[in-house]
Design a protein around this motif. Structure first.
Motif, PDB file in Angstrom:
ATOM      1  N   UNK A 159       0.842  -1.196   0.000  1.00 10.98           N
ATOM      2  CA  UNK A 159       0.000   0.000   0.000  1.00 10.98           C
ATOM      3  C   UNK A 159       0.878   1.246   0.000  1.00 10.98           C
ATOM      4  N   UNK A 160       0.268   2.346  -0.426  1.00 10.71           N
ATOM      5  CA  UNK A 160       0.820   3.675  -0.199  1.00 10.71           C
ATOM      6  C   UNK A 160      -0.294   4.476   0.462  1.00 10.71           C
ATOM      7  N   UNK A 175      -2.403   6.642 -10.263  1.00 10.19           N
ATOM      8  CA  UNK A 175      -2.216   5.975 -11.555  1.00 10.19           C
ATOM      9  C   UNK A 175      -1.027   5.021 -11.495  1.00 10.19           C
ATOM     10  N   UNK A 176       0.074   5.463 -10.883  1.00 14.91           N
ATOM     11  CA  UNK A 176       1.249   4.593 -10.743  1.00 14.91           C
ATOM     12  C   UNK A 176       0.889   3.381  -9.905  1.00 14.91           C
ATOM     13  N   UNK A 177       0.180   3.621  -8.807  1.00 13.84           N
ATOM     14  CA  UNK A 177      -0.193   2.523  -7.914  1.00 13.84           C
ATOM     15  C   UNK A 177      -1.080   1.506  -8.629  1.00 13.84           C
ATOM     16  N   UNK A 178      -2.025   1.982  -9.408  1.00 12.21           N
ATOM     17  CA  UNK A 178      -2.906   1.065 -10.133  1.00 12.21           C
ATOM     18  C   UNK A 178      -2.113   0.201 -11.107  1.00 12.21           C
ATOM     19  N   UNK A 223     -14.727   4.548  -1.312  1.00 10.82           N
ATOM     20  CA  UNK A 223     -14.873   3.096  -1.419  1.00 10.82           C
ATOM     21  C   UNK A 223     -15.106   2.676  -2.869  1.00 10.82           C
ATOM     22  N   UNK A 224     -15.940   3.427  -3.569  1.00  9.06           N
ATOM     23  CA  UNK A 224     -16.206   3.060  -4.962  1.00  9.06           C
ATOM     24  C   UNK A 224     -15.013   3.338  -5.866  1.00  9.06           C
ATOM     25  N   UNK A 225     -14.120   4.230  -5.437  1.00  5.96           N
ATOM     26  CA  UNK A 225     -12.878   4.463  -6.186  1.00  5.96           C
ATOM     27  C   UNK A 225     -11.838   3.389  -5.885  1.00  5.96           C
ATOM     28  N   UNK A 226     -12.109   2.530  -4.882  1.00  7.76           N
ATOM     29  CA  UNK A 226     -11.184   1.467  -4.519  1.00  7.76           C
ATOM     30  C   UNK A 226     -10.227   1.836  -3.404  1.00  7.76           C
ATOM     31  N   UNK A 227     -10.369   3.052  -2.840  1.00  7.31           N
ATOM     32  CA  UNK A 227      -9.481   3.465  -1.755  1.00  7.31           C
ATOM     33  C   UNK A 227      -9.816   2.743  -0.457  1.00  7.31           C
TER      34      UNK A 227
END
Length: 278
Positions: A159-160, A175-178, A223-227
């Motif tokens: 995680x970050x 974007x990098x994390x995805x 939550x819907x953004x995936x965070x």
């Protein structure tokens, strides 16, 4: 109450909604965490610098909840990056928490002026191998910091944990994390009350449409953004409100309206820039 989990890149699951104890006074922490556990939270996010790991540990010990049902995160502070200090620091945290291991251990800030976050990351890899933490990650790392530790070690953080809220979405980092299968944890998910987030039409109108509070709408957006989010409160009614976000969904149009609240120039940041914290 069943909180959904997301899978980390090391195969472990993490509850997507948790309870954060940033700025919870040490004397209030045991009560606050105990109430959070009673309400249904199973993911607790603390840090050595918060000065309240003992209270978190006491609440866990007194909860009667099996350890396997809990997810506990703590963090390595900025002055513990060098030498063997990360090994000492995590053991001190574990002693305060009363645990044999944590589920996630993070480098709290990269402290780039000290240029020792790569060494700290190498030490975290060792801590994971030693069984003192199940997963490892970072906090407040920007893309250059992330690229450097991955290039040097071949180990991608699970995680970050970054400042992320509607006015400051850090799309370069996300974007990098995805692309690297790194999960984003959003700290300050409601903007820490430092701007009128709840008065913004996109948030206010969605709250009215779903008969929810503006805070619930913003948490639902995360939550819907995936965070992964862990809002902080010391009030039981707010703990209950923050967890009551799984019985509705924002529409695509509502999501886009909140997405549009970030001007994209970094001016929405409400806390310190990671390059300036050392």
């Amino acid at each position: 109450m069943t909180i959904p989990t997301v899978q980390l890149n090391d195969g472990y699951d993490i509850p997507q909604l948790g309870y954060g104890v940033f700025r919870v006074p040490a004397g209030d922490t045991e009560r606050a965490v105990s109430e959070a556990l009673e309400v249904g939270y199973r993911h607790i996010d603390t840090a050595a610098i918060y000065g309240n790991e003992e209270g978190v540990g006491a609440a866990i010990a007194n909860s009667g909840i099996p350890r396997r049902e809990l997810f506990v995160t703590t963090k390595l502070w900025n002055d513990r990056h060098d030498g063997n200090d990360p090994h000492d620091a995590i053991r001190e945290s574990l002693d305060r928490l009363g645990l044999e291991r944590v589920d996630l251990y993070l480098i709290h800030w990269p402290t780039p002026a000290k240029d020792n976050y790569l060494h700290a990351w190498e030490q975290l890899i060792e801590l994971r191998a030693a069984g003192l933490t199940r997963s490892i990650g970072v906090s407040n790392f920007l893309v250059p910091h992330l690229e450097r530790i991955v290039a040097a070690t071949g180990v991608v953080p699970a995680v970050d944990q970054i400042e992320l809220h509607p006015a400051h979405q850090q799309r370069d980092v996300t974007d990098w994390a995805a692309a690297q299968d790194v999960r984003i944890e959003a700290w300050g998910p409601l903007g820490q009350g430092k701007y009128d987030l709840f008065g913004i039409p996109a948030v206010r109108e969605a709250a009215s449409a779903h008969q929810k509070s503006p805070a619930q709408v913003v948490l639902r957006w995360h939550l819907q953004k995936g965070n992964i989010v862990f809002p902080k409160s010391v009030r039981r009614e707010r703990l209950e409100e923050n967890i009551d976000v799984f019985d509705f969904e924002l529409s695509d149009a509502e999501l886009r309206a909140i997405d549009a609240l970030d001007p994209g120039d970094g001016t929405g940041r409400v806390s310190s820039h990671p390059d300036e914290v050392n």
